[in-house]
Design a protein around this motif. Structure first.
Motif, PDB file in Angstrom:
ATOM      1  N   PHE A  54      48.761  57.821  32.579  1.00  0.00           N
ATOM      2  CA  PHE A  54      47.826  56.750  32.932  1.00  0.00           C
ATOM      3  C   PHE A  54      46.474  56.973  32.263  1.00  0.00           C
ATOM      4  CE2 PHE A  54      51.042  56.206  36.157  1.00  0.00           C
ATOM      5  CZ  PHE A  54      51.155  54.838  36.218  1.00  0.00           C
ATOM      6  N   ALA A  55      46.011  58.221  32.210  1.00  0.00           N
ATOM      7  CA  ALA A  55      44.707  58.524  31.614  1.00  0.00           C
ATOM      8  C   ALA A  55      44.769  58.702  30.098  1.00  0.00           C
ATOM      9  CB  ALA A  55      44.120  59.783  32.246  1.00  0.00           C
ATOM     10  N   THR A  56      45.937  59.087  29.577  1.00  0.00           N
ATOM     11  CA  THR A  56      46.005  59.409  28.148  1.00  0.00           C
ATOM     12  C   THR A  56      46.723  58.366  27.299  1.00  0.00           C
ATOM     13  OG1 THR A  56      48.052  60.687  28.415  1.00  0.00           O
ATOM     14  CG2 THR A  56      45.946  61.888  28.636  1.00  0.00           C
ATOM     15  N   ARG A  57      47.447  57.414  27.947  1.00  0.00           N
ATOM     16  CA  ARG A  57      48.180  56.404  27.174  1.00  0.00           C
ATOM     17  C   ARG A  57      47.983  54.981  27.693  1.00  0.00           C
ATOM     18  NH1 ARG A  57      54.051  59.371  27.044  1.00  0.00           N
ATOM     19  NH2 ARG A  57      53.261  61.382  26.393  1.00  0.00           N
ATOM     20  N   TYR A  58      48.136  54.793  29.009  1.00  0.00           N
ATOM     21  CA  TYR A  58      48.202  53.439  29.551  1.00  0.00           C
ATOM     22  C   TYR A  58      46.834  52.779  29.713  1.00  0.00           C
ATOM     23  CZ  TYR A  58      52.833  55.214  30.987  1.00  0.00           C
ATOM     24  OH  TYR A  58      54.073  55.778  31.029  1.00  0.00           O
ATOM     25  N   PHE A  59      45.871  53.492  30.271  1.00  0.00           N
ATOM     26  CA  PHE A  59      44.539  52.921  30.523  1.00  0.00           C
ATOM     27  C   PHE A  59      43.552  53.428  29.478  1.00  0.00           C
ATOM     28  CE2 PHE A  59      45.793  52.870  35.282  1.00  0.00           C
ATOM     29  CZ  PHE A  59      46.409  51.644  35.150  1.00  0.00           C
ATOM     30  N   LEU A  60      43.700  52.901  28.265  1.00  0.00           N
ATOM     31  CA  LEU A  60      42.817  53.268  27.158  1.00  0.00           C
ATOM     32  C   LEU A  60      42.223  52.006  26.561  1.00  0.00           C
ATOM     33  CD1 LEU A  60      44.985  55.906  25.212  1.00  0.00           C
ATOM     34  CD2 LEU A  60      43.160  56.338  26.882  1.00  0.00           C
ATOM     35  N   GLY A  61      40.941  52.050  26.221  1.00  0.00           N
ATOM     36  CA  GLY A  61      40.305  50.935  25.526  1.00  0.00           C
ATOM     37  C   GLY A  61      39.854  49.839  26.467  1.00  0.00           C
ATOM     38  N   ASP A  62      40.032  48.601  26.009  1.00  0.00           N
ATOM     39  CA  ASP A  62      39.561  47.419  26.740  1.00  0.00           C
ATOM     40  C   ASP A  62      40.731  46.747  27.441  1.00  0.00           C
ATOM     41  OD1 ASP A  62      36.848  47.617  25.754  1.00  0.00           O
ATOM     42  OD2 ASP A  62      37.658  46.989  23.815  1.00  0.00           O
ATOM     43  N   GLY A  63      40.533  46.444  28.722  1.00  0.00           N
ATOM     44  CA  GLY A  63      41.617  45.857  29.479  1.00  0.00           C
ATOM     45  C   GLY A  63      41.174  44.762  30.415  1.00  0.00           C
ATOM     46  N   ILE A  64      42.150  44.263  31.143  1.00  0.00           N
ATOM     47  CA  ILE A  64      41.929  43.223  32.136  1.00  0.00           C
ATOM     48  C   ILE A  64      42.744  43.586  33.373  1.00  0.00           C
ATOM     49  CG2 ILE A  64      43.833  41.745  31.334  1.00  0.00           C
ATOM     50  CD1 ILE A  64      41.992  39.315  31.851  1.00  0.00           C
ATOM     51  N   ASP A  65      42.180  43.303  34.531  1.00  0.00           N
ATOM     52  CA  ASP A  65      42.851  43.552  35.804  1.00  0.00           C
ATOM     53  C   ASP A  65      43.105  42.201  36.452  1.00  0.00           C
ATOM     54  OD1 ASP A  65      43.848  44.539  38.160  1.00  0.00           O
ATOM     55  OD2 ASP A  65      41.981  45.494  38.809  1.00  0.00           O
ATOM     56  N   ILE A  66      44.331  41.721  36.355  1.00  0.00           N
ATOM     57  CA  ILE A  66      44.680  40.371  36.798  1.00  0.00           C
ATOM     58  C   ILE A  66      44.955  40.378  38.298  1.00  0.00           C
ATOM     59  CG2 ILE A  66      46.275  38.449  36.495  1.00  0.00           C
ATOM     60  CD1 ILE A  66      46.858  39.666  33.667  1.00  0.00           C
ATOM     61  N   GLY A  67      44.215  39.530  39.015  1.00  0.00           N
ATOM     62  CA  GLY A  67      44.339  39.474  40.471  1.00  0.00           C
ATOM     63  C   GLY A  67      43.608  40.615  41.142  1.00  0.00           C
ATOM     64  N   ALA A  68      42.511  41.050  40.560  1.00  0.00           N
ATOM     65  CA  ALA A  68      41.792  42.243  41.015  1.00  0.00           C
ATOM     66  C   ALA A  68      41.271  42.129  42.444  1.00  0.00           C
ATOM     67  CB  ALA A  68      40.636  42.546  40.068  1.00  0.00           C
ATOM     68  N   GLY A  69      40.796  40.950  42.830  1.00  0.00           N
ATOM     69  CA  GLY A  69      40.254  40.784  44.177  1.00  0.00           C
ATOM     70  C   GLY A  69      39.137  41.775  44.454  1.00  0.00           C
ATOM     71  N   ALA A  70      39.131  42.314  45.661  1.00  0.00           N
ATOM     72  CA  ALA A  70      38.078  43.245  46.081  1.00  0.00           C
ATOM     73  C   ALA A  70      38.407  44.693  45.731  1.00  0.00           C
ATOM     74  CB  ALA A  70      37.862  43.109  47.588  1.00  0.00           C
ATOM     75  N   ASP A  71      39.476  44.919  44.978  1.00  0.00           N
ATOM     76  CA  ASP A  71      39.932  46.279  44.678  1.00  0.00           C
ATOM     77  C   ASP A  71      40.223  46.428  43.184  1.00  0.00           C
ATOM     78  OD1 ASP A  71      40.762  48.905  45.310  1.00  0.00           O
ATOM     79  OD2 ASP A  71      42.833  48.275  45.636  1.00  0.00           O
ATOM     80  N   PRO A  72      39.214  46.229  42.329  1.00  0.00           N
ATOM     81  CA  PRO A  72      39.471  46.258  40.884  1.00  0.00           C
ATOM     82  C   PRO A  72      39.678  47.669  40.328  1.00  0.00           C
ATOM     83  CG  PRO A  72      37.141  45.895  41.294  1.00  0.00           C
ATOM     84  CD  PRO A  72      37.823  45.893  42.635  1.00  0.00           C
ATOM     85  N   LEU A  73      40.555  47.755  39.336  1.00  0.00           N
ATOM     86  CA  LEU A  73      40.792  49.016  38.644  1.00  0.00           C
ATOM     87  C   LEU A  73      39.499  49.559  38.041  1.00  0.00           C
ATOM     88  CD1 LEU A  73      42.826  51.134  37.540  1.00  0.00           C
ATOM     89  CD2 LEU A  73      43.110  49.629  35.545  1.00  0.00           C
ATOM     90  N   GLY A  74      38.617  48.677  37.605  1.00  0.00           N
ATOM     91  CA  GLY A  74      37.349  49.097  37.001  1.00  0.00           C
ATOM     92  C   GLY A  74      36.511  49.997  37.889  1.00  0.00           C
ATOM     93  N   ASN A  75      36.722  49.944  39.197  1.00  0.00           N
ATOM     94  CA  ASN A  75      35.998  50.844  40.107  1.00  0.00           C
ATOM     95  C   ASN A  75      36.344  52.304  39.845  1.00  0.00           C
ATOM     96  OD1 ASN A  75      34.824  48.685  41.396  1.00  0.00           O
ATOM     97  ND2 ASN A  75      36.053  48.842  43.255  1.00  0.00           N
ATOM     98  N   TYR A  76      37.447  52.552  39.154  1.00  0.00           N
ATOM     99  CA  TYR A  76      37.936  53.915  38.944  1.00  0.00           C
ATOM    100  C   TYR A  76      37.822  54.357  37.487  1.00  0.00           C
ATOM    101  CZ  TYR A  76      39.464  53.042  43.624  1.00  0.00           C
ATOM    102  OH  TYR A  76      39.460  52.723  44.960  1.00  0.00           O
ATOM    103  N   ARG A  77      36.920  53.717  36.739  1.00  0.00           N
ATOM    104  CA  ARG A  77      36.752  54.075  35.322  1.00  0.00           C
ATOM    105  C   ARG A  77      36.423  55.542  35.129  1.00  0.00           C
ATOM    106  NH1 ARG A  77      32.759  50.160  32.398  1.00  0.00           N
ATOM    107  NH2 ARG A  77      32.995  51.772  30.830  1.00  0.00           N
ATOM    108  N   SER A  78      35.662  56.123  36.040  1.00  0.00           N
ATOM    109  CA  SER A  78      35.292  57.538  35.879  1.00  0.00           C
ATOM    110  C   SER A  78      36.512  58.456  36.018  1.00  0.00           C
ATOM    111  CB  SER A  78      34.228  57.938  36.902  1.00  0.00           C
ATOM    112  OG  SER A  78      34.732  57.826  38.222  1.00  0.00           O
ATOM    113  N   LEU A  79      37.560  58.007  36.692  1.00  0.00           N
ATOM    114  CA  LEU A  79      38.769  58.810  36.848  1.00  0.00           C
ATOM    115  C   LEU A  79      39.747  58.608  35.692  1.00  0.00           C
ATOM    116  CD1 LEU A  79      39.366  58.282  40.673  1.00  0.00           C
ATOM    117  CD2 LEU A  79      38.216  60.196  39.523  1.00  0.00           C
TER     118      LEU A  79
END
Length: 194
Positions: A17-42
């Protein structure tokens, strides 16, 4: 509730997840009040992650998001709300660059709906999902293996997993276990665009 947050601890134990899947620029579809972007530091490989929700437009169409413009697409519990899951998946793959990853969570029909549809736990669910079954109790069941095979010329399936590690089997009566802080009743899919 907070299905993305629940997935973070599990995903931190899988380096992909950190080394292949969540790299670069993305979109979180249906993020609501729990967006993946809140965890960018992880997931430090994330450069940006746009939260896409109702106010941004139809999640099935992603109108205005250019073709092949994103490195990853994340969606947690959104596909079951779309009118046409295949059309939604087609557009989600459309916005990915070649080599980009789609990471998606959908509720498992047996763990979440538990034999009742329309869903009593979420009235907006239009579909139920299973990894693969010959027959289903649900009149709106989608076999993910069949659905994903429709896109085999555009993307390869890297992972499909039933997330039941925190599910408590055998409780008396029907209980929405996603209301607990740890309950995942889902299927996780990872695809790589060809």
């Amino acid at each position: 509730m907070h299905e993305t947050s629940k997935s973070v601890i599990r995903r931190l134990h899988d380096s992909r997840f950190a080394t292949r899947y969540f790299l670069g620029d993305g979109i979180d579809i249906g993020a609501g009040a729990d967006p993946l972007g809140n965890y960018r530091s992880l997931f430090p490989g994330i450069r940006s992650c746009r939260a896409w929700d109702l106010a941004d437009g139809d999640a099935q169409l992603l109108a205005g998001v250019p073709d092949a413009s994103l490195d990853f697409v994340h969606s947690s519990h959104c596909l079951e709300h779309l009118r046409n899951p295949a059309d939604g998946l087609r557009n989600w793959l459309r916005v990915l660059k070649p080599g980009g990853h789609l990471v998606m969570l959908v509720p498992d029909e047996d763990l979440y709906e538990q034999g009742v549809f329309p869903s009593t736990f979420n009235r907006d669910h239009k579909w139920t999902f299973t990894i693969a079954k010959k027959t289903s109790w649900s009149p709106r069941s989608v076999s993910l293996t069949l659905l994903l095979s429709e896109f085999s010329d555009a993307a390869s399936v890297l992972k499909i997993e039933l997330l039941d590690a925190s599910y408590v089997y055998g409780l008396d009566g029907r209980v929405d276990q996603t209301l607990t802080p740890v309950g995942e009743c889902a299927i996780e899919v990872v695809m790589r665009k060809l």
